[in-house]
Design an enzyme around this catalytic site. Sequence first.
Site, PDB file in Angstrom:
ATOM      1  N   SER B 157       0.836  -1.200   0.000  1.00  0.00           N
ATOM      2  CA  SER B 157       0.000   0.000   0.000  1.00  0.00           C
ATOM      3  C   SER B 157       0.877   1.259   0.000  1.00  0.00           C
ATOM      4  CB  SER B 157      -0.929  -0.054   1.210  1.00  0.00           C
ATOM      5  OG  SER B 157      -1.928   0.914   1.128  1.00  0.00           O
ATOM      6  N   ASP B 343      -8.924  -6.482  -4.228  1.00  0.00           N
ATOM      7  CA  ASP B 343      -8.508  -5.188  -3.680  1.00  0.00           C
ATOM      8  C   ASP B 343      -9.147  -4.092  -4.523  1.00  0.00           C
ATOM      9  OD1 ASP B 343      -7.247  -2.918  -2.790  1.00  0.00           O
ATOM     10  OD2 ASP B 343      -5.208  -3.698  -3.007  1.00  0.00           O
ATOM     11  N   HIS B 376      -8.067  -5.211   0.122  1.00  0.00           N
ATOM     12  CA  HIS B 376      -6.770  -4.552   0.261  1.00  0.00           C
ATOM     13  C   HIS B 376      -5.962  -5.148   1.420  1.00  0.00           C
ATOM     14  CE1 HIS B 376      -3.859  -1.408  -0.299  1.00  0.00           C
ATOM     15  NE2 HIS B 376      -4.027  -0.924   0.911  1.00  0.00           N
ATOM     16  N   ASP B 377      -6.658  -5.564   2.459  1.00  0.00           N
ATOM     17  CA  ASP B 377      -5.993  -6.149   3.627  1.00  0.00           C
ATOM     18  C   ASP B 377      -5.242  -7.439   3.307  1.00  0.00           C
ATOM     19  OD1 ASP B 377      -6.390  -4.347   5.588  1.00  0.00           O
ATOM     20  OD2 ASP B 377      -8.028  -5.403   6.582  1.00  0.00           O
TER      21      ASP B 377
END
Lengths: 196, 401
Positions: B157, B343, B376-377
């Site tokens: 990220s 994501d 996204h995690d």
Amino acid sequence: MRQDLKHILRWIAPRSRVLDLGCGDGEFLEFLRDKRLVRGTGLEIDQDNITATISRGLDVIEQDMDAGLGNFPDNSFDIVVLALALQAVHYPDRVLEEMLRIGREGIVTFPNFGHWRCRLSLGLDGRMPVSDLMPHTWYDTPNIHFCTVKDFEELCRQKGIRILARDVVGNSSRQPTLSNRWPNLFATTAIYLITR
Amino acid sequence: MQRPGPDNSVGIVTPQVARFDEPLRLVCGRELPSYELVYETYGELNASRSNAVLVCHALSGHHHAAGYHTEQDRKPGWWNECIGPGKPIDTDRFFVVSLNNLGGCHGSTGPMSLNPGTGKPWGPGFPPIRVRDWVNSQARLADYLGIECWAAVVGGSLGGMQAMRWAIQYPERIRHCIVIAAALKLSAQNLAFNEVARKAIESDPDFNGGNYLSEDRVPATGLELAQQVGRIEYKDEPASGLALARMIGHITYLSDDAMANKFGRELRSGSLDLGDDADVEFQVQSYLRYQGSQFSTNFDANTYVLMTRALDYFDLALEYNNDPVAAFKHARCGFMVISFSTDWRFAPERSREIVDALLAADRPVSYAEIEAKEGHDAFLMPIPRYLDVFSAYMRRVGAPD
């Protein structure tokens, strides 16, 4: 090392920039790196093959050829290789054109559907051929666009693609003359060096 | 000394502090006269100092990436799945450095630190920080640790953005750049989410324009202080502006499917039956409230504002005529780019933009798109294929040239 890949080696100049479309586990790119010091990049969609290629210290891009190759700039590679994958793509003609846009030269290998055993299987037995090279049944196969030596050369003529060299792998290494003289009948794998 | 932990972690680790008294000129034009960076290291630096890996943290991250601080800690560092013996960033082979970035709230100089000019906490007056400032301060940390060239700079990220910036800002000091779930810049949608999050914080009356640290208080450093600042938490529901910002963030970190699988429409309390007038609480509500309130006790609101702005302002190609190809032509390292299918904060397409620019710049690059349902995690999760491909690349990083 697969026969077709050994044949390709002599067409690859040292330190070339090589793109291998459908690079598998990266064995061939590794071979080229070790023998020809090429800077290679692979394209692959199989997860395990991607990890295997990276494990060899090679670069690989996860990308589906059928979704296009437009992200590769013109003339960004010396040679683009498509080894035993032509028959598995959705638009073989478009892939060939893209290969020669991205690379100066292209190398294509494919199983020759015109081989006498294929003809025998289809002609006498009336069944789709299943062989060591093409071990899949017709309904469960990645191979969706079979062609013969003649078909391929006709496509190249239509597309204005020049064939710089042709090589063949025959059924038996003891009879290379047969497959060289009558490739459409005796070549199990056809190998081409092409350019614009 | 580090010893292996029960979950194959690096065991007990102790944060360290590096102090820098040479002023740091920031992108904004202002100067930090001196600053401190808190960091942790895992593994051993080899004799040739060639096995150092820098881990860059994401928006709400910090230096504690792996192992435990005490025997009593319930949770390990935030990237414990990827850092440790035999893990992708293998501490048997690499010397791993993980720091809290400048402007952070976990011990490095940031809004909660004292402004030497006024003797009071910087608060909202802390200079705006860009990703480039982080990279410059990280380079100073590398000098301090005697690391001339990183074997790899790795980040997910916002951390991936720092890694890319490293590659073009200090090309001679990085051999490999691993960019996970990142993007060349934020999209309008990303910017919008960050703005909503900041507005949530700013509209909290207790935020008071960022001047919530009472003037007569002399804040202690580090995590202890961060927890005290948890007082910005509202007394009433919804918990606090910061909590609210975190709730919004969490929605963008998860995929729709991940939320559906985890919570669906399950109820935590109450009932939707006819004739039942008890208050209904969905599981997803309860989860978000918990995440938000946890965060508000562990994170500083000014830091959150600062870090989301750094994220907003990041645009790798801005100084290169908006051409990422031109930007990447400055790089000399190898790249590994990884994205995750669900994501939607930094979707696979955003990673492919990075890959395509690298291909066009004729830089060595590998790319893997991992099937994952965690959104996204996912970059924090032990997804087998992710760990495999990440490990494969890191083995190459560790291999002698």
